[in-house]
Write an enzyme that holds these catalytic residues in place. Structure first.
Site, mmCIF file in Angstrom:
data_model
loop_
_atom_site.group_PDB
_atom_site.id
_atom_site.type_symbol
_atom_site.label_atom_id
_atom_site.label_comp_id
_atom_site.label_asym_id
_atom_site.label_seq_id
_atom_site.Cartn_x
_atom_site.Cartn_y
_atom_site.Cartn_z
ATOM 1 N N GLU B 60 0.832 -1.210 0.000
ATOM 2 C CA GLU B 60 0.000 0.000 0.000
ATOM 3 C C GLU B 60 0.863 1.254 0.000
ATOM 4 O O GLU B 60 0.503 2.253 -0.607
ATOM 5 C CB GLU B 60 -0.969 -0.011 1.190
ATOM 6 C CG GLU B 60 -2.099 -1.026 1.060
ATOM 7 C CD GLU B 60 -1.659 -2.455 1.268
ATOM 8 O OE1 GLU B 60 -0.586 -2.678 1.880
ATOM 9 O OE2 GLU B 60 -2.378 -3.382 0.831
ATOM 10 N N HIS B 129 -11.558 -6.427 7.721
ATOM 11 C CA HIS B 129 -12.295 -6.153 6.478
ATOM 12 C C HIS B 129 -13.563 -5.356 6.765
ATOM 13 O O HIS B 129 -14.527 -5.434 6.013
ATOM 14 C CB HIS B 129 -12.671 -7.460 5.767
ATOM 15 C CG HIS B 129 -11.509 -8.298 5.392
ATOM 16 N ND1 HIS B 129 -10.824 -9.078 6.301
ATOM 17 C CD2 HIS B 129 -10.866 -8.472 4.210
ATOM 18 C CE1 HIS B 129 -9.833 -9.700 5.694
ATOM 19 N NE2 HIS B 129 -9.834 -9.346 4.422
#
Lengths: 410, 337
Positions: B60, B129
């Site tokens: 990321e 998540h």
């Protein structure tokens, strides 16, 4: 069978501390001209030796030797000497200015002048450096006005970045100098992205990433290498190994790796290791990497081996962690004296002309300083308006910032 | 007008943006050949080529860091972070770099970048998540933060975000990708096709950043929310029978404070609802502004309904999720006072 033992934590440490006699005998330095120059299209696996040696051109007598010599003409070499002398003089003046309270902070380049000054000579307009705080030679060699640099250091009303950044965090798109971040290593990966964009657009431009030995430990460095390895954009991945990250010696970031340059091998990238105090070697290696980038052959890593002869910044006291005499014992010498000696050897220069140049440069820097100080220094004269504080957070100021600006009275 | 799910609307925004501007590119993990784990970029690589829609390494910081460099160069990257929960390795690049580049260079270098990330829970994704990190972005000077609640807004807001000259964090409530969700876990899933906001204009249009939408007008109280909770709020209001005004913020920064203030000054009662954890959540900002601007109109204390201050759980998702029961209770509380 090895013996079954409890683990112990290995903590690398320099062999020499304050009070000890400086010793660089562990730094293996090849003779000038000894390291081979492979063709720029050589496969990374066929030139691994280049990451473990040191490319050098200038010998002790000031002669240029070997396959990396000859990339600069006389005029360029004379310009190179003047750039380095200007940078050193500029640094000296501003170190003093900081002690006089005219700026909050300063970072000098002492001993590392050749790297940024010579590298810039290998670039073209349109290329972009993503520098750290110790590459102001990129601006000086590129002809950026000293007054504007000083205005930035003083955070006065002439500061191109409107007093928003620490001293020495310059920015100039026109001069290929990306805005500096104080969060180390973040820009290494941005340089890769910038080069990816050039590749996507098919523009003949390249970028240069800059990092110090200590900051190679950041994950940004490793992320940058992954992306550089994957997309092979035209980026040059520079590491300035000046032996010290504030008080921490380079062995803490390097760990068990042979050299910083060798980090590139795990990513399938070619790497050069260069004498960073040798103006000719720095330029020759940079040009080699530039040639690769301009031929769409992808990234190159260069480790410039040098020594941070001064403190990390005006807030640092190196005598607390290394011998005072260590800088003088550094075996690669002083970059200015080495180029001077080469130019004298070539019949292009003399002690007399050197003294004369020193006086000229001193006068030029003092004139620029007077001009900058006439505008203001950190705590006196004209400074950027508090109104400026609210500009450029966004392209268009949103209502909450307009309201806060009004609260300040602007 | 075409009927679309939120996924299709987001994909369509990419197509429209990439058609009209060849500096727009899409990148991220699994974004290229496969088209994204939620399929938001499906078909883009085939249509626009590998140089304009490509897969990235699982990094990321690398995705955001290279995208910052590309944006500074002059491209308009749309970077996908696979789940908002994964953005932390890239957070330094967002906060210290993307958000500050214009400021620290006095406008010489800019960062017109969109970072998309699926946010929120409701899918039994547990703590890695399900997070709603919007307050970590709204707290940062230099970022805009957007959270759509339906397909039409998703397309229009994404196109506005792409056109914006500054970095925009675009949080996509993943529970809404395939249909609205009112928080009743025990009821069958509803597709977007039956919802009016699945009617999406074809071609280019923008839903301007910084404009809230009043989804239900009312006089008894104001319920301020965004993202998945918009549907929970509407369901709770319908079930409560109270005449509550419901505001979908759509953009958290810049905030449409005028719409909020006008509503609360009218109703005198206010509830702020979000899925993110309560303490130091975005709701606190709204409450502070409402008490400043509407203090003399307020009949009752302003209430917050939010996720509990725990990591997002797995088996207890229904207990964690601030569903219609809790919202109804809050409505009853403000109406009693």
């Amino acid at each position: 069978m090895p013996e079954d033992r409890a683990p112990h934590l290995h903590i690398p440490a320099p062999a020499i501390r304050p009070g000890d006699v400086p010793d660089f005998s562990h730094v293996k330095i090849p003779r000038a001209g000894e390291v081979r120059r492979p063709a720029p299209d050589t496969q990374p696996e066929d030139m691994r030796d280049l990451a473990f040696s040191i490319i050098r051109v200038l010998n002790r007598k000031g002669e240029a030797e070997g396959p990396w010599a000859g990339t600069l003409d006389d005029t360029s070499l004379l310009k190179g000497l003047r750039d380095m002398m200007t940078l050193r003089t500029y640094d000296a003046r501003l170190m003093t200015a900081q002690r006089q309270g005219k700026c909050s902070f300063y970072m000098q380049h002492l001993g590392e002048e050749a790297i940024s000054c010579a590298f810039q000579r290998a670039l073209r307009p349109g290329d972009m450096n993503f520098p750290t705080y110790r590459q102001a030679g990129l601006l000086i060699a590129g002809g950026y006005p000293l007054v504007k640099m000083m205005n930035q250091v003083y955070s006065n009303d002439g500061d191109p970045v409107r007093g928003r950044q620490l001293p020495v965090f310059y920015s100039s798109k026109e001069h290929g100098f990306f805005s500096i971040s104080g969060n180390l290593a973040t820009q290494y990966v941005q340089a890769v992205g910038w080069a990816m964009a050039a590749a996507i657009k098919g523009d003949r431009k390249l970028s240069a990433a800059w990092i110090g030995d200590g900051s190679t430990a950041e994950s940004d460095f490793h992320g940058a290498l992954v992306f550089a390895s994957t997309y092979k954009p035209p980026v040059i991945l520079n590491i300035v190994n000046n032996q010290w990250a504030i008080s921490t010696f380079q062995g803490i970031a390097r760990g068990g790796a042979g050299t910083f340059a060798a980090r590139a091998h795990g990513f399938g990238l070619p790497a050069l290791r260069v004498d960073g105090n040798d103006y000719l070697a720095v330029h020759a290696a940079s040009q080699w990497a530039v040639e690769r980038a301009r031929s769409d052959l992808g990234p190159t890593m260069i480790e410039f081996v040098t020594y941070r002869a001064g403190g990390h910044s005006t807030s640092d006291d190196p005598s607390a962690y290394r011998p005072k005499e260590e800088g003088a014992a550094w075996p690669l010498g002083d970059p200015i004296l080495r180029l001077k000696s080469h130019l004298i050897h070539r019949g292009l220069w003399s002690d007399e002309r050197h003294r004369q140049a020193e006086a000229e440069i001193q006068a030029e820097v003092i004139a620029a300083q007077k001009e900058a100080e006439a505008i203001g220094t950190l705590h006196s004269g004209q400074r950027p308006s508090p109104r400026d504080m609210f500009e450029d957070v966004f392209a268009v100021m949103p209502p909450h910032l307009v309201q806060q600006r009004h609260e300040v009275g602007y | 007008m075409t009927r679309m799910t939120m996924i299709e609307a987001i994909r369509d925004a990419h197509v429209v943006a990439m058609e009209r501007d060849d500096t727009v590119i899409a990148m991220g993990e699994d974004v290229g050949y496969f088209g994204g784990v939620f399929r938001c970029t499906a078909g883009l690589q085939k249509r626009f080529g590998v140089e304009r829609c490509f897969d990235t390494p699982i990094s990321e910081l690398g995705i955001v860091g290279t995208a910052v460099g590309m944006a500074a160069y002059g491209l308009k990257p749309i970077a996908e972070i696979q789940f908002a929960d994964y953005m932390y390795p890239g957070y330094d690049q967002i906060v210290s770099e993307a958000a500050r580049l214009r400021y620290r260079s006095a406008g010489e270098f800019t960062c017109p970048l969109v970072i998309r990330m699926p946010t929120g829970g409701g899918i039994f994704g547990a703590q890695t998540h399900s997070q709603s990190p919007e307050a970590l972005f709204t707290h940062v000077a230099g970022l805009k933060t957007v959270v759509p609640s339906n397909p039409r807004d998703a397309k229009g807001l994404l196109l506005a975000a792409i056109a914006d000259p500054d970095p925009v964090i675009f949080l996509e409530p993943k529970r809404l990708y395939n249909g609205p969700f009112d928080g009743h876990f025990d009821r069958p899933s509803v597709p977007w096709s039956k919802h009016p906001a699945s009617e999406v204009e074809t071609g280019y249009f923008e839903v301007p950043l910084g404009q809230a939408a009043v989804l239900r007008e009312g006089t008894a109280a104001t319920l301020i929310t965004y993202g998945t909770m918009v549907h929970v709020a509407l369901a709770a209001v319908a079930e409560s029978g109270a005449d509550v005004e419901v505001i979908d913020l759509r953009t958290l920064l810049p905030l449409d404070l005028d719409t909020i203030s006008a509503s609360v000054c009218k109703t005198g009662r206010c509830i702020v609802l979000h899925e993110a954890t309560l303490t130091s959540g975005y709701g606190a900002e709204i409450v502070a502004l409402v008490q400043r601007d509407c203090f003399y109109a307020l009949e009752t204390p302003v209430l917050r309904v939010a996720g509990w201050d725990t990591p997002y759980p797995h088996a207890q998702e229904i207990d964690y999720f601030p569903g219609p029961d809790r919202v109804r209770q809050a409505i009853a509380t403000v109406m009693e006072s």
